[in-house]
Design an enzyme around this catalytic site. Structure first.
Site, mmCIF file in Angstrom:
data_model
loop_
_atom_site.group_PDB
_atom_site.id
_atom_site.type_symbol
_atom_site.label_atom_id
_atom_site.label_comp_id
_atom_site.label_asym_id
_atom_site.label_seq_id
_atom_site.Cartn_x
_atom_site.Cartn_y
_atom_site.Cartn_z
ATOM 1 N N ASP A 71 -14.918 -3.531 -1.883
ATOM 2 C CA ASP A 71 -14.563 -3.313 -0.480
ATOM 3 C C ASP A 71 -15.852 -3.109 0.301
ATOM 4 O OD1 ASP A 71 -11.928 -3.294 -1.409
ATOM 5 O OD2 ASP A 71 -11.980 -1.125 -1.714
ATOM 6 N N ASP A 89 0.856 -1.181 0.000
ATOM 7 C CA ASP A 89 0.000 0.000 0.000
ATOM 8 C C ASP A 89 0.893 1.231 0.000
ATOM 9 O OD1 ASP A 89 -2.057 -1.769 0.141
ATOM 10 O OD2 ASP A 89 -2.826 -1.108 2.078
#
Length: 255
Positions: free
Chosen positions: A129, A8
Site C-alpha cells: 500500500d 472491507d
C-alpha cells in the site's frame, strides 16, 4: 484481467474508507456473507477481504464474519489485515481461505514471508500500500520512507502468488486509477500483479486492459460496486476477451 470484488470489514460490517482514512468511513447494509454470495451470483471468480480492525490493531475481531463468508461461497477467498504470524495464517487456512495477504508483516519481517512462501507456495500474497510511491503500514496509519518499487524488486525472488498494489491517494475516490504507479510496478516484476484503488467506472477498467499482457492479473473494486456504478456482470461482459474489440478504449462508458 479479473475483476475482484472487495469486502472491507469493521465491527462485523461491510464498510468503505476514503483514501484509507478511518474517520471517513461509509457503512453498507448487507451482511458480509450476503454481500459475498450476491457477488458470487453476479459472476465473481474470487472475493477479496480486508479485516480493517485487525490491520489497525493486529488483533483479529471479525473471524465470525470471515468464517461465515467462507462457508457461504464456493469461490476462492483472499484475505488481508493484521496477518503477522504463521499461526494466524494457518488458522485462516483452516477456515477455508485460499490465499492470505501479508502487508505490514512483509515489510517488518521479510524472512517470515520467505519461509511461508516456501512452505505454502502460491498461497501467500504480498500487499503493498503506497502513498506518493512510498509504503504505508499498520492499516495505512504509518508512513515509511521505503519505495514500493524497491519492495517489489526484493520480493520478486520469493514464491509468492502475486502482489496487490494499492494507491492510497486514489482508494475510495471513484476518480480513476494511478496508471503510472501500476506501470512502474509491472515494469520490474514477472510476478502477477493485482491493482487496487480508484476504479469508479467501466472506463476505468478498460483503461487497465492495456497492462494485461504486462502482468496485470486483476483489479480489486469495492466502492464502485457498492454504489452501483456498474455490476460485476457488466464488467465481466466488457472484460471478456471476445468483447474487448467492441469497445473504444478512449470512450467514457458508465461514467
Amino acid at each position: 484481467m479479473n475483476l475482484i470484488p472487495a469486502i472491507d470489514l469493521m465491527n462485523g460490517k461491510c464498510v468503505r474508507l476514503f483514501k484509507g482514512d478511518f474517520n471517513k468511513r461509509k457503512d453498507f447494509t448487507k451482511e458480509p456473507h450476503e454481500q459475498a454470495k450476491f457477488w458470487e451470483s453476479e459472476g465473481a471468480k474470487c472475493i477479496h477481504i480486508v479485516d480493517l480492525d485487525a490491520a489497525k490493531t493486529g488483533s483479529p475481531t471479525n473471524d465470525k464474519s470471515i468464517k461465515k463468508i467462507a462457508k457461504t461461497v464456493n469461490i476462492p477467498i483472499q484475505i488481508g489485515g493484521g496477518i503477522r504470524s504463521q499461526e494466524r495464517i494457518e488458522q485462516l487456512f483452516s477456515y477455508g481461505i485460499e490465499k492470505v495477504i501479508m502487508g505490514t508483516s512483509a515489510i517488518e519481517n521479510k524472512e517470515l514471508v520467505k519461509d511461508l512462501s516456501n512452505k505454502y507456495p502460491g498461497r501467500i500474497i504480498v500487499g503493498i500500500d503506497a502513498k506518493n510511491g512510498k509504503v504505508s503500514t499498520r492499516g495505512w496509519l504509518e508512513q515509511s520512507n521505503i519505495f514500493a518499487t524497491d519492495l517489489v524488486k526484493e520480493f520478486s525472488s520469493f514464491k509468492i502468488a502475486s502482489f496487490i498494489v494499492t494507491d492510497i491517494n486514489t482508494d475510495g475516490t471513484l476518480e480513476g486509477t494511478n496508471e503510472e504507479f501500476i506501470k512502474s510496478i509491472l515494469e520490474i516484476t514477472d510476478i502477477p500483479v493485482i491493482a487496487s484503488g480508484g476504479v469508479g467506472s467501466i472506463s476505468d477498467l478498460l483503461s487497465l486492459v492495456k497492462f494485461e499482457n504486462s502482468g496485470l492479473f486483476g483489479v480489486i473494486v469495492g466502492k464502485a460496486l457498492y454504489e452501483n456504478k456498474f455490476t460485476i456482470k457488466e464488467a465481466n461482459n466488457v472484460l471478456s476477451s471476445e468483447r474487448l474489440n467492441d469497445f473504444d478504449l478512449n470512450r467514457n462508458y458508465y461514467a
